[in-house]
Design an enzyme around this catalytic site. Sequence first.
Site, PDB file in Angstrom:
ATOM      1  N   HIS A 177       0.874  -1.130   0.019  1.00  0.00           N
ATOM      2  CA  HIS A 177       0.151  -0.059  -0.019  1.00  0.00           C
ATOM      3  C   HIS A 177       0.892   1.067  -0.013  1.00  0.00           C
ATOM      4  O   HIS A 177       0.613   2.220  -0.792  1.00  0.00           O
ATOM      5  CB  HIS A 177      -0.841  -0.116   1.177  1.00  0.00           C
ATOM      6  CG  HIS A 177      -2.013   1.153   1.121  1.00  0.00           C
ATOM      7  ND1 HIS A 177      -3.018   1.373   2.202  1.00  0.00           N
ATOM      8  CD2 HIS A 177      -2.167   2.269   0.252  1.00  0.00           C
ATOM      9  CE1 HIS A 177      -3.570   2.318   1.907  1.00  0.00           C
ATOM     10  NE2 HIS A 177      -3.093   2.883   0.950  1.00  0.00           N
ATOM     11  N   GLU A 232       1.023   8.086  -4.067  1.00  0.00           N
ATOM     12  CA  GLU A 232       1.953   7.529  -3.025  1.00  0.00           C
ATOM     13  C   GLU A 232       3.614   8.700  -2.919  1.00  0.00           C
ATOM     14  O   GLU A 232       3.942   8.901  -1.742  1.00  0.00           O
ATOM     15  CB  GLU A 232       2.463   6.036  -3.105  1.00  0.00           C
ATOM     16  CG  GLU A 232       1.200   5.194  -2.770  1.00  0.00           C
ATOM     17  CD  GLU A 232       0.706   5.331  -1.416  1.00  0.00           C
ATOM     18  OE1 GLU A 232       1.566   5.519  -0.552  1.00  0.00           O
ATOM     19  OE2 GLU A 232      -0.412   5.662  -1.361  1.00  0.00           O
ATOM     20  N   HIS A 273       3.797  11.180   0.115  1.00  0.00           N
ATOM     21  CA  HIS A 273       4.669  10.334   1.085  1.00  0.00           C
ATOM     22  C   HIS A 273       5.958  10.335   0.787  1.00  0.00           C
ATOM     23  O   HIS A 273       6.878  10.686   1.507  1.00  0.00           O
ATOM     24  CB  HIS A 273       4.232   8.849   1.425  1.00  0.00           C
ATOM     25  CG  HIS A 273       2.684   8.647   1.899  1.00  0.00           C
ATOM     26  ND1 HIS A 273       2.321   9.278   3.093  1.00  0.00           N
ATOM     27  CD2 HIS A 273       1.541   8.033   1.204  1.00  0.00           C
ATOM     28  CE1 HIS A 273       0.955   8.864   3.379  1.00  0.00           C
ATOM     29  NE2 HIS A 273       0.586   8.396   2.175  1.00  0.00           N
TER      30      HIS A 273
END
Length: 222
Positions: free
Chosen positions: A57, A111, A115
Site C-alpha cells: 500500500h 504515494e 509520502h
Amino acid sequence: MKFFICLLALQQLYVQSVAQDFDFFYFVLQWPGAYCDSRHSCCYPKTGKPAADFGIHGLWPNYKTGGWPQNCNPDSQFDDLRVSDLMNDLQREWPTLSCPSNDGMKFWTHEWEKHGTCAESELDQHDYFEAGLKLKQKANLLHALINAGIKPDDKFYELKDIENTIKEVVGFAPGIECNKDSSHNSQLYQIYLCVDTSASKFINCPVMPHGRCDSRVQFPKF
C-alpha cells in the site's frame, strides 16, 4: 531588499527541511481479499487480477510523536521514466484495486507526492519505490503465515497467532488493521511494519497504529 529576499529564501529552505524530517517509516501491506470483500468497490488493474498475495500500500514517513509529514515538495512530481526498470515489479507487487480499472500510475503518483516527497532527504524517487519492493521481498509475510497454518481460506484465526508469526519473521511486533465485510466479520486487512529512515531495516515501532480487530479475524480468499 536583497536582505529580505535572502531571508525569505532561508525561511523556505528551513520549512522544507523541517517538513522532510521524519523518524521512521510505516511499511504497509494490504490483503486484496479483504479490500475487495469490504463495502469498497474493487477493480482489477488493466494488467489483470493480482496474485493472491499481500500488495504494497505504501511506505510512509512518520514522526515518533504520532503525526506524519505529507506533500512535502510540490515541485517533485512522479515521473514513470525514473522507475521504468521497476515497472513490472510495481505492477505485480504494488498494484491498485481502485475503480475504474487503471494502470497504477495515479496510485503511484499519489504515494510519491504525498509520502515519498517527505523522504527525499534519504531516498530519491527510484530508491523510494525500489526500497518498498525490497522490503516486501524481505518480509515475505504470506509465506510465513501459510507455513504457520494461517491461510487465506475464509477461516478465522487468532489475532495473537498472526501477530506472533509475523514477529518471528520480522523480529518486531506488527500493527494490524482489520475491516468489516458485509456480514460484519472482522477481516485481516493491512499489516504495518516499522522501518528505519534508510528504508532498509525493520525496527520496533515507536508508535503502534491503531487497528480495530476482533480477537479472531477472518483471512478471506482472493
